[in-house]
Design an enzyme around this catalytic site. Sequence first.
Site, PDB file in Angstrom:
ATOM      1  N   HIS A  42      -1.584  -0.014  -1.932  1.00  0.00           N
ATOM      2  CA  HIS A  42      -2.634  -0.253  -0.753  1.00  0.00           C
ATOM      3  C   HIS A  42      -1.975  -1.388   0.026  1.00  0.00           C
ATOM      4  O   HIS A  42      -1.329  -2.399  -0.494  1.00  0.00           O
ATOM      5  CB  HIS A  42      -3.921  -0.508  -1.123  1.00  0.00           C
ATOM      6  CG  HIS A  42      -5.105  -0.784  -0.106  1.00  0.00           C
ATOM      7  ND1 HIS A  42      -5.303  -1.701   0.764  1.00  0.00           N
ATOM      8  CD2 HIS A  42      -6.048   0.345   0.228  1.00  0.00           C
ATOM      9  CE1 HIS A  42      -6.210  -1.370   1.639  1.00  0.00           C
ATOM     10  NE2 HIS A  42      -6.514  -0.091   1.358  1.00  0.00           N
ATOM     11  N   ASP A  61      -8.712   6.717  -3.443  1.00  0.00           N
ATOM     12  CA  ASP A  61      -8.539   8.107  -3.477  1.00  0.00           C
ATOM     13  C   ASP A  61      -7.946   8.648  -4.692  1.00  0.00           C
ATOM     14  O   ASP A  61      -7.896   9.891  -4.780  1.00  0.00           O
ATOM     15  CB  ASP A  61      -7.253   8.291  -2.317  1.00  0.00           C
ATOM     16  CG  ASP A  61      -7.833   7.949  -0.848  1.00  0.00           C
ATOM     17  OD1 ASP A  61      -8.960   8.243  -0.547  1.00  0.00           O
ATOM     18  OD2 ASP A  61      -7.116   7.557  -0.027  1.00  0.00           O
TER      19      ASP A  61
END
Length: 392
Positions: A270, A327
């Site tokens: 991320h 996710d």
Amino acid sequence: TGLVTYDPGFMNTASTSSAITYIDGDQGILRYRGYPIEQLAERSTFLEVAYLLVYGELPDAAALEAFTERVNRHTLVPEQFRAFLSAFPRGGHPMSVMASAMNALATFYPESLDPHDDEAVDLATVLILAKIRTITSYVHRSMTDEPLLYPDYARGYVEDFLRMSFAVPYQQWEADPVVASAMDKLLILHADHEQNCSTSTVRIVGSSNANLYASVAAGINALSGPSHGGANEAVLLMLERIRSGGDSVETFMKKVKNKEDGVRLMGFGHRVYKSYDPRAAIVKKHADAVLESLGVKDELLDIALGLEEIALNDDYFVERKLYPNVDFYTGLIYKAIGFSPAMFTPLFALGRMPGWIAQWREMMKDPSTKIGRPRQIYTGATERDYVPAEQR
Ligand code: CMC
């Protein structure tokens, strides 16, 4: 024109100030309007969180009821719109349909388009939150050639979304409370995430004074990419490939670390979180319980846990601070509920709707807003003279 700063990918550029969402990427903290995501996921509901993001405060009971009522009353989409949605080819990706549907909504509600008319913006806010629940379920149903059900105003947001997605026409249908609660939590976890790729897109489109539908449609398109929201679908396809014997977990991880063919461990890494994504921690905690109570034994969960175990103990991932993001585990829950992988990113879009709307509204009210217009470092040819084609 002054000095231009070169910052590809906006690694270090704040494009705006915002009072909506706080992230501390090193400590894995996420708060909406000051409220920790853990508390909201545990105790709030999606529509209440939507209100919080859009209006800045949690609603009292009367305000929540009025907001819920208003959203519910607008869930029906015009018949012509249903026909429009049915016209897409069945194999088309649902994210393309979602973006087209959002753009098309503007043509049905011209009275809600003026970005500087408070009433129009409030109407567009309610219309989008209401219609997107119907649109997302229709997109799901049309993938399986099933009838599109009309909304039921008496039911809650998530419950009716699930009914429109899964109920058989003319039969009594009640939501499985475990499924409804999991879906509610997932939508809350996705509701905002400050200036990510899609939200920045929504803002930059809106900065030209484009209407809310046009801006949000652009956000849906930005979300569709596998580096962003599309990762939830990509994770499941990755897990299925590993299960079907393409690669063992170990061989797959070797490929990732050697960057063979650009293979990445989808659902990991991320831009902001350099520790465990707090949303992933919540989803992981619930994935097991949801699967168990639905009586689903999914070996993809074991594969996912195996991949995570290796990654968290491997220098490649540790040095780069790569942890599971939101996710990584969501698809396993969506799958257990009955959605196909192509629907995972539309479900992300459904959840992100309040965030996009809140961010767009905040920008429209901010007197320091200017049209988004980044600069560039020109690297092309220096001046040269035009030569007619026959002399080149
Ligand atoms: N698997 C393997 N290596 C990775 C991964 C990954 N998932 N993510 C980053 N890296 C490596 C990358 O190769 C680079 O290595 P090196 O320093 O040797 O060149 C380093 O880590 C830094 O990566 P980056 O691409 O420069 O980082 P970024 O901040 O530009 O990208 C990201 C962030 C999310 C796009 C990226 O981590 C990624 O592609 N992850 C996989 C896709 C994914 O799960 N996306 C969902 C993001 S979270 C929620 C959402 O937006 O939907």
